[in-house]
Write an enzyme that holds these catalytic residues in place. Structure first.
Site, short mmCIF file in Angstrom:
data_model
loop_
_atom_site.label_atom_id
_atom_site.label_comp_id
_atom_site.label_asym_id
_atom_site.label_seq_id
_atom_site.Cartn_x
_atom_site.Cartn_y
_atom_site.Cartn_z
N ARG A 32 16.60 33.16 62.15
CA ARG A 32 18.09 33.38 62.51
C ARG A 32 18.28 33.33 64.02
O ARG A 32 19.13 32.73 64.58
CB ARG A 32 18.61 34.50 61.96
CG ARG A 32 18.34 34.96 60.49
CD ARG A 32 19.64 34.26 59.72
NE ARG A 32 19.47 34.81 58.19
CZ ARG A 32 18.80 34.12 57.32
NH1 ARG A 32 18.55 32.74 57.47
NH2 ARG A 32 18.99 34.50 55.88
N GLU A 176 18.29 43.01 42.09
CA GLU A 176 18.92 41.73 42.73
C GLU A 176 18.16 40.54 42.08
O GLU A 176 17.10 40.23 42.38
CB GLU A 176 19.10 41.85 44.05
CG GLU A 176 19.47 40.51 44.69
CD GLU A 176 19.62 40.27 46.10
OE1 GLU A 176 18.88 41.25 46.79
OE2 GLU A 176 19.95 39.28 46.81
N LYS A 218 22.95 43.58 42.27
CA LYS A 218 23.45 42.73 43.22
C LYS A 218 23.13 41.43 42.68
O LYS A 218 22.07 40.77 42.86
CB LYS A 218 22.55 43.05 44.69
CG LYS A 218 22.86 41.99 45.68
CD LYS A 218 22.34 42.45 46.88
CE LYS A 218 22.30 41.45 47.97
NZ LYS A 218 22.05 42.04 49.25
#
Ligand code: 13P
Length: 336
Positions: A32, A176, A218
């Site tokens: 990122r 998740e 999630k």
């Protein structure tokens, strides 16, 4: 103990608020930072995350923050533990505890999430450090002949074992099972795999006696693969996702918080809004976004301290937009 678990699970999906997923591993946050030309060091990661956690809008719109191990132990530039800053915003600190998705032996191109060994001891320490919820992510890909039943069931088993261990330590497990949106599959194919994965997950949760009222789901939304030529509309995504969840997710689960999974910021907000505006729901429906909350502030900040204010503004805006989407009160005009 079960009261605590239920109260945290309810608080995480409270109307108007949702979760900031800031639990990128050291490798992922480096990627990122590379995208904005910033160097990833312990200090720069701290500065970036401190900027997010000190943003005023946290108090109104962010119910919890998922952290990576490093961040849970880190202090702000002035020496305040980052965990304290999150708590002072009225937000709950959480921790990613899985050890990542690894190749599933015998099943090419499929993955199993690891991290159960020693988890009980790690959870004990994380609770002492302030974490009141945790996250474990399973990764399921769609392609011609995958996912296999083996991959889906092995991951469901691991998710349920992780959930049971969390609850033993009075930590709310976020489970998740992410169906990736990278392929060329249709939204209908995503529906079928998501329904199957969720049914397998809740079967395992039952077998392992997980207290559903003290958990958070999630999931991915039911969307077309990124490379699919016919993209489902916002209304279609909302309808398919709600139908799929209603078939597979027990109403005992208090909060369902979506991942963004590579959707654009606006799509992630628009989809969540359509679901909350148009349907009668048995669970609180909110967000637990990583990229869809962070790409704007990351870009605005660009690794420069003089851009801290701009980064905070960008984060505040997305937090507010998604907060409105949990109430079904967002509209595209508000983005201007
Ligand atoms: P994204 O919203 O970027 O998919 O990240 C959410 C997350 O925590 C994935 O595990």
């Amino acid at each position: 103990m079960s009261d605590n678990l239920y109260n945290v699970a309810i608080a995480l999906g409270a109307p108007g608020r949702g979760i900031l997923a800031a639990d990128e591993s050291t490798g992922t946050i480096k990627k990122r930072f590379d995208s904005i030309g910033a160097e990833s060091t312990e200090d720069s990661r701290r500065d970036y995350r401190e900027m997010l956690f000190r943003t005023g809008a946290m108090a109104d719109h962010i119910s919890g923050v998922i952290l990576f191990d490093e961040t849970l132990r880190q202090n702000a530039a002035d020496g305040t533990p980052l965990v304290n800053i999150i708590q002072e915003q009225g937000s709950i600190p959480g921790i990613k505890v899985d050890k990542g998705a690894h190749a599933l032996a015998g099943f090419p191109n499929e993955k199993i999430t690891e991290g159960l060994d020693g988890l009980r001891e790690r959870l004990q320490e994380y609770h002492k450090l302030g974490a009141r919820f945790a996250k474990w992510r399973a990764v399921i890909d769609i392609n011609d002949d995958i996912p296999s039943e083996t991959c889906v069931k092995a991951n469901a088993h691991a998710l349920a074992r992780y959930a049971a261990l969390c609850q033993e330590m009075d930590i709310v497990p976020i489970v998740e099972p992410e169906i990736l949106m990278d392929g060329s599959h249709t939204a209908e194919q995503c529906f079928a795999v998501t329904e199957y994965a969720l049914k397998c997950l809740y079967d395992e949760m039952f077998t392992q006696q997980v207290f559903l009222e003290g958990t958070v789901l999630k999931p991915n939304m039911v969307v077309s693969g990124k490379k699919c030529k016919e993209q489902a509309s916002v209304e279609e995504v909302a309808e398919l996702t709600i139908q799929c969840l209603k078939r597979a997710v027990p109403s005992a689960v208090p909060s369902v918080v979506f991942l963004s999974g590579g959707q654009s910021d606006i799509d992630a907000t628009a989809h969540l809004n359509a679901m909350n505006a148009g349907f009668d729901l048995p669970w609180q429906l909110s967000f637990s976004y990583g990229r869809a909350l962070q790409s704007a502030p990351l870009k605005a900040w660009s690794g420069k301290s003089e851009n801290t204010e701009a980064g905070m503004d960008a984060f505040a805006h997305r937090a507010k937009m998604n907060g409105l989407a949990t109430l079904g009160e967002w509209s595209a005009d508000l983005e201007k």
